[in-house]
Design a protein around this motif. Structure first.
Motif, short mmCIF file in Angstrom:
data_model
loop_
_atom_site.label_atom_id
_atom_site.label_comp_id
_atom_site.label_asym_id
_atom_site.label_seq_id
_atom_site.Cartn_x
_atom_site.Cartn_y
_atom_site.Cartn_z
N THR A 3 -1.27 80.20 -20.31
CA THR A 3 -0.18 80.61 -19.41
C THR A 3 -0.14 82.13 -19.28
OG1 THR A 3 1.50 80.82 -21.15
CG2 THR A 3 1.14 78.61 -20.22
N PRO A 4 0.48 82.63 -18.21
CA PRO A 4 0.63 84.08 -18.09
C PRO A 4 1.35 84.69 -19.29
CG PRO A 4 1.13 83.02 -16.00
CD PRO A 4 0.97 81.92 -17.01
N GLU A 5 2.35 83.96 -19.84
CA GLU A 5 3.07 84.48 -21.00
C GLU A 5 2.17 84.56 -22.23
OE1 GLU A 5 5.70 83.00 -17.99
OE2 GLU A 5 4.18 81.91 -19.12
N GLN A 6 1.33 83.54 -22.41
CA GLN A 6 0.40 83.57 -23.54
C GLN A 6 -0.63 84.68 -23.37
OE1 GLN A 6 -1.01 79.53 -23.31
NE2 GLN A 6 0.51 78.75 -24.74
N SER A 7 -1.13 84.86 -22.15
CA SER A 7 -2.11 85.92 -21.89
C SER A 7 -1.50 87.29 -22.16
CB SER A 7 -2.60 85.84 -20.44
OG SER A 7 -3.31 84.64 -20.22
N GLN A 8 -0.24 87.49 -21.75
CA GLN A 8 0.40 88.77 -21.98
C GLN A 8 0.59 89.02 -23.47
OE1 GLN A 8 1.15 91.35 -19.92
NE2 GLN A 8 1.64 92.38 -21.84
N ALA A 9 0.97 87.98 -24.22
CA ALA A 9 1.15 88.13 -25.66
C ALA A 9 -0.18 88.47 -26.35
CB ALA A 9 1.73 86.85 -26.25
N LEU A 10 -1.27 87.80 -25.94
CA LEU A 10 -2.58 88.10 -26.51
C LEU A 10 -3.03 89.52 -26.17
CD1 LEU A 10 -4.38 84.70 -25.78
CD2 LEU A 10 -3.66 85.56 -28.01
N ARG A 11 -2.73 89.94 -24.96
CA ARG A 11 -3.06 91.31 -24.54
C ARG A 11 -2.33 92.31 -25.44
NH1 ARG A 11 -1.45 90.57 -19.59
NH2 ARG A 11 -3.34 89.44 -19.06
N THR A 12 -1.06 92.02 -25.75
CA THR A 12 -0.28 92.89 -26.63
C THR A 12 -0.86 92.93 -28.03
OG1 THR A 12 1.75 92.50 -25.37
CG2 THR A 12 2.01 93.25 -27.64
N LEU A 13 -1.27 91.77 -28.54
CA LEU A 13 -1.84 91.71 -29.88
C LEU A 13 -3.16 92.48 -29.95
CD1 LEU A 13 -1.10 88.00 -30.82
CD2 LEU A 13 0.12 90.04 -31.58
N ALA A 14 -3.98 92.38 -28.90
CA ALA A 14 -5.24 93.13 -28.88
C ALA A 14 -4.96 94.63 -28.88
CB ALA A 14 -6.07 92.74 -27.66
N ARG A 15 -3.95 95.06 -28.13
CA ARG A 15 -3.58 96.47 -28.15
C ARG A 15 -3.10 96.89 -29.53
NH1 ARG A 15 -1.13 95.62 -22.95
NH2 ARG A 15 0.90 95.54 -23.96
N SER A 16 -2.42 95.99 -30.23
CA SER A 16 -1.94 96.29 -31.57
C SER A 16 -3.10 96.49 -32.53
CB SER A 16 -1.03 95.17 -32.08
OG SER A 16 0.11 95.02 -31.26
N VAL A 17 -4.17 95.71 -32.37
CA VAL A 17 -5.38 95.91 -33.18
C VAL A 17 -5.95 97.30 -32.90
CG1 VAL A 17 -7.73 95.12 -33.60
CG2 VAL A 17 -5.90 93.45 -33.33
N SER A 18 -6.07 97.66 -31.62
CA SER A 18 -6.59 98.99 -31.26
C SER A 18 -5.71 100.09 -31.83
CB SER A 18 -6.67 99.13 -29.74
OG SER A 18 -7.55 98.16 -29.17
N THR B 257 8.07 86.65 -25.29
CA THR B 257 7.42 85.88 -24.23
C THR B 257 7.50 84.38 -24.49
OG1 THR B 257 5.24 85.97 -25.27
CG2 THR B 257 5.81 87.75 -23.76
N GLN B 258 7.85 84.00 -25.74
CA GLN B 258 7.90 82.59 -26.11
C GLN B 258 9.32 82.06 -26.28
OE1 GLN B 258 4.84 80.91 -26.40
NE2 GLN B 258 4.22 82.89 -25.55
N HIS B 259 10.27 82.94 -26.56
CA HIS B 259 11.64 82.51 -26.85
C HIS B 259 12.62 83.27 -25.95
CE1 HIS B 259 10.03 80.52 -30.40
NE2 HIS B 259 9.46 81.65 -30.74
N ALA B 260 13.50 82.52 -25.29
CA ALA B 260 14.46 83.12 -24.36
C ALA B 260 15.69 83.66 -25.08
CB ALA B 260 14.88 82.10 -23.31
N ARG B 261 15.97 83.22 -26.31
CA ARG B 261 17.16 83.64 -27.04
C ARG B 261 16.85 84.88 -27.88
NH1 ARG B 261 19.23 81.14 -30.75
NH2 ARG B 261 21.45 81.23 -30.22
N PRO B 262 17.57 86.00 -27.65
CA PRO B 262 17.31 87.20 -28.46
C PRO B 262 17.54 86.98 -29.95
CG PRO B 262 19.30 87.46 -27.14
CD PRO B 262 18.61 86.23 -26.64
N ALA B 263 18.50 86.11 -30.30
CA ALA B 263 18.73 85.82 -31.73
C ALA B 263 17.50 85.18 -32.36
CB ALA B 263 19.95 84.91 -31.89
N THR B 264 16.81 84.33 -31.61
CA THR B 264 15.59 83.70 -32.11
C THR B 264 14.48 84.73 -32.28
OG1 THR B 264 16.16 81.62 -31.01
CG2 THR B 264 13.87 81.90 -31.69
N VAL B 265 14.37 85.66 -31.35
CA VAL B 265 13.36 86.72 -31.46
C VAL B 265 13.60 87.55 -32.72
CG1 VAL B 265 12.38 88.78 -30.37
CG2 VAL B 265 13.01 86.80 -28.97
#
Length: 435
Positions: free
Chosen positions: A150-165, A270-278
């Protein structure tokens, strides 16, 4: 070149064998090094987000793709494969992500030996960069079955790759500073800047601005990287997330917690709509990864702009309450119960509550760290405080986001006689007024 190198050059993109890239790989110190929790945790998070079965962080020289992290692989499988067999060389060749929902039919990778050897049904890979821009390898997930990401999963993976860099860049900067025998102010500022978004995105219907003001270090040994951070990003559909955080203390430990908080919030929102859950998921990450004992306070909103304003939910973890400046100049405090986050405290599921809010045209919401409310002069006079901040915010009625933040900082600075005892971060989201 030898015959072997000639043969490799015929099969691989030129960038793979670029001497400058190979030097950057060697300089990273990652080849043939043992697994590390920092990278394994990011790979585990990738699996949790996507539901895939395998996740890799690979570093590739001109001969092999070395698996620095390989989650979901049996130890007996080894930790590398031939660079020609791995999709990683395609990431190096293009410098761009590669998503293959059906590996068996994707002409880019279907004939690679790794597709059969690793049981790749679907593959999503993202380049990992050195500080000077060379592709060191890739961050990827593998699913045994063909499937979309999904676009949300792709964006999250993109963020994680940037975190590795970012982690690689942080390590290199520290190595270089230590080799010079210094912990320079320039290094501290570089690290701090890397933890803040370079420019806030344009959110529909909103005027947004943010500032980070460093503490006055006159007379000190030098600046240190601190834990104030903020971020604003789209999550899913028309939903957005804004976050303001403050890690206790300064230095490299604070930087590690700040980096963990930023990439975890981006991934989880990107996975949870509730800020308390995040916030709960962030607390779990702090406990599980335990990069430092430092605690963290956070204010987080998830919101959706519409044709007549913004509807959202607010949650906090021990952070100063947000302030809402209504279009008529009145100021309201936005509060929600929530304990601070610490790796030394259990991540209780009900540890954070959230509160709904509504912004109308001309309204604005302010997130801030306590550097502004604790501003005081060198003689330790009265704090600027929450009441003065609210009054200063009310006096900015009608001002845009950037002008509002400038006025708030000027007011606090004058109160403190130009002395800033702590770093301060401010972010304001203002709904465009009716014309």
């Amino acid at each position: 070149m030898t015959k072997e190198k000639d043969h490799l050059a015929e099969e691989l993109p030129r960038a793979v064998l670029d001497p400058a890239r190979l030097a950057a790989v060697a300089d990273s110190g990652l080849l043939d090094s043992p697994p590390e929790g920092t990278f394994d945790d990011l790979a585990q998070l990738a699996l949790a987000i996507t539901g895939a079965q395998k996740a890799f962080f690979t570093v590739a020289d001109g001969r092999r793709s070395f698996w620095k992290s390989a989650i979901g692989m049996e130890p007996a499988a080894g930790r590398e494969n031939d660079i020609r067999d791995s999709p990683c060389h395609l990431l190096i060749g293009t410098g761009k992500e590669l998503i293959a929902p059906d590996a068996a039919t994707d002409t880019r990778i279907k004939d690679l030996a790794a597709v059969d050897a690793l049981g790749i049904g679907a593959w999503a890979g993202y380049p990992v960069f050195s500080p000077d821009g060379y592709v060191l390898g890739g961050f990827c997930v593998v699913d045994k079955d063909a499937r979309p990401f999904t676009p949300e999963q792709s964006q999250a993976l993109r963020t994680l790759a940037r975190s590795v860099s970012s982690e690689i860049a942080l390590r290199q900067a520290l190595r270089q500073a230590r080799a010079r025998g210094e912990a320079s102010e320039a290094l501290a500022r570089t690290l701090q800047d890397s933890l803040l978004p370079p420019r806030l995105p344009d959110a529909p219907g909103l005027d947004v601005a943010a500032v980070h003001m460093p503490a006055d270090t006159t007379g000190a040994a030098g600046a240190e990287v601190v834990g104030d951070f903020y971020d604003l990003f789209r999550t899913r559909g028309n939903s957005w997330c804004a976050v303001m955080g403050d890690v206790c203390g300064k230095g490299i430990d604070a930087a590690k917690v700040t980096a963990l908080a930023r990439y975890t919030v981006r991934a989880e929102a990107t996975q949870h709509a509730r800020p308390a859950t995040v916030l709960h998921r962030l607390h779990e990450a702090l406990v599980d990864q335990h990069v430092s004992d430092r605690f963290l306070t956070v204010a987080l909103i998830v919101f959706r702009p519409d044709t007549d304003g913004v509807t959202g939910h607010y949650a906090t973890a021990g952070h100063p309450p947000a302030l809402i400046r209504r279009a008529n100049g009145t100021v309201e405090e936005l509060t929600a119960e929530g304990m601070l986050l610490s790796p030394l405290l259990p991540a209780a599921r009900e540890g954070h509550r959230q509160r709904a809010f509504r912004l109308h045209p001309g309204d604005a919401l302010l997130l801030y760290t306590d550097g502004i409310t604790e501003a005081r002069d060198r003689d330790r006079g009265p704090l600027f405080g929450e009441d003065r901040l609210a009054a200063a915010l009310a006096a900015t009625r009608g001002l845009g986001a950037a002008d509002t933040l400038e006025a708030l900082w000027q007011e606090a600075s004058e109160h403190a006689g130009g002395h800033a005892v702590d770093d301060t971060a401010l972010m304001l989201l203002r709904v465009a007024p009716r014309t």
